[in-house]
Scaffold this motif. Structure first.
Motif: not given
Length: 187
Positions: A118-122
């Motif tokens: 989903h394009g989220r970065s961690f």
């Protein structure tokens, strides 16, 4: 699926779920098989290099399973006895610490992030950061199967398999490396 309590009973698996579950099941089986094979090989190698530890393992196995070379019948009659091997368990944990077949991902490197679909970065905290209370285990601490929500669901069966294979193999075979012999034969 027929026993589901909800009103909308499904008679088929969702194709997306079936594909995902199949891949995950294959991964689970492969990882477990590979981890156990590597650990068994390293244990034979390291115990052959450390005769004192091997003698203690032999003594523990004889105390729990008797002096019969084959412990198969005893294991079949009393499988619970596999849990009476604290020294063997400690040896296996040390082998896993020294030669982990797979690594957990609890600490990251500075500037490295994980991204989901989903394009989220961690960004995971770096292992080197030790300011304040830390949830990150020490760099050299026991971590092979991890703990908590991310622990390996197969750790108990793997440890049982490691111990059972040690009981079966180490009682019937003597191991030593043959590198010196091999190199002596090579031109």
């Amino acid at each position: 699926m027929k026993t589901r309590p909800n009103a909308q009973k499904q008679t088929y698996l969702d194709p997306k779920f079936k594909k995902w579950a199949t891949v995950q099941t294959r991964l689970f089986l492969f990882v477990g098989h590979d981890s156990e094979a590597a650990t068994i090989i390293y244990s034979i190698f390291l115990l052959s290099k450390n005769p004192d530890a091997l003698a203690k393992v032999h003594m523990e196995h004889e105390t729990v399973f008797g002096s019969d070379v084959s412990a198969y019948d005893e294991l079949m009659e009393h499988p619970e006895n596999i849990n009476q091997l604290p020294y063997t368990h400690a040896v296996i944990k040390e082998i896993l610490r020294l030669y982990p077949p797979a690594n957990g991902l609890r600490g990251g490197q500075t500037g490295v992030s994980l991204h989901d679909e989903h394009g989220r970065s961690f960004t995971l905290p770096a292992l080197a950061s030790r300011k304040g209370p830390s949830v990150i285990p020490p760099a050299r601490g026991w971590r092979r199967f991890e703990h908590g929500a991310r622990q390996c669901i197969g750790q108990n069966i793997s440890l049982m398999d490691f111990k059972a294979s040690r009981v079966m193999v180490l009682r019937q075979f003597d191991f030593h490396d043959a590198y010196a012999e091999y190199y002596a034969l090579s031109p």
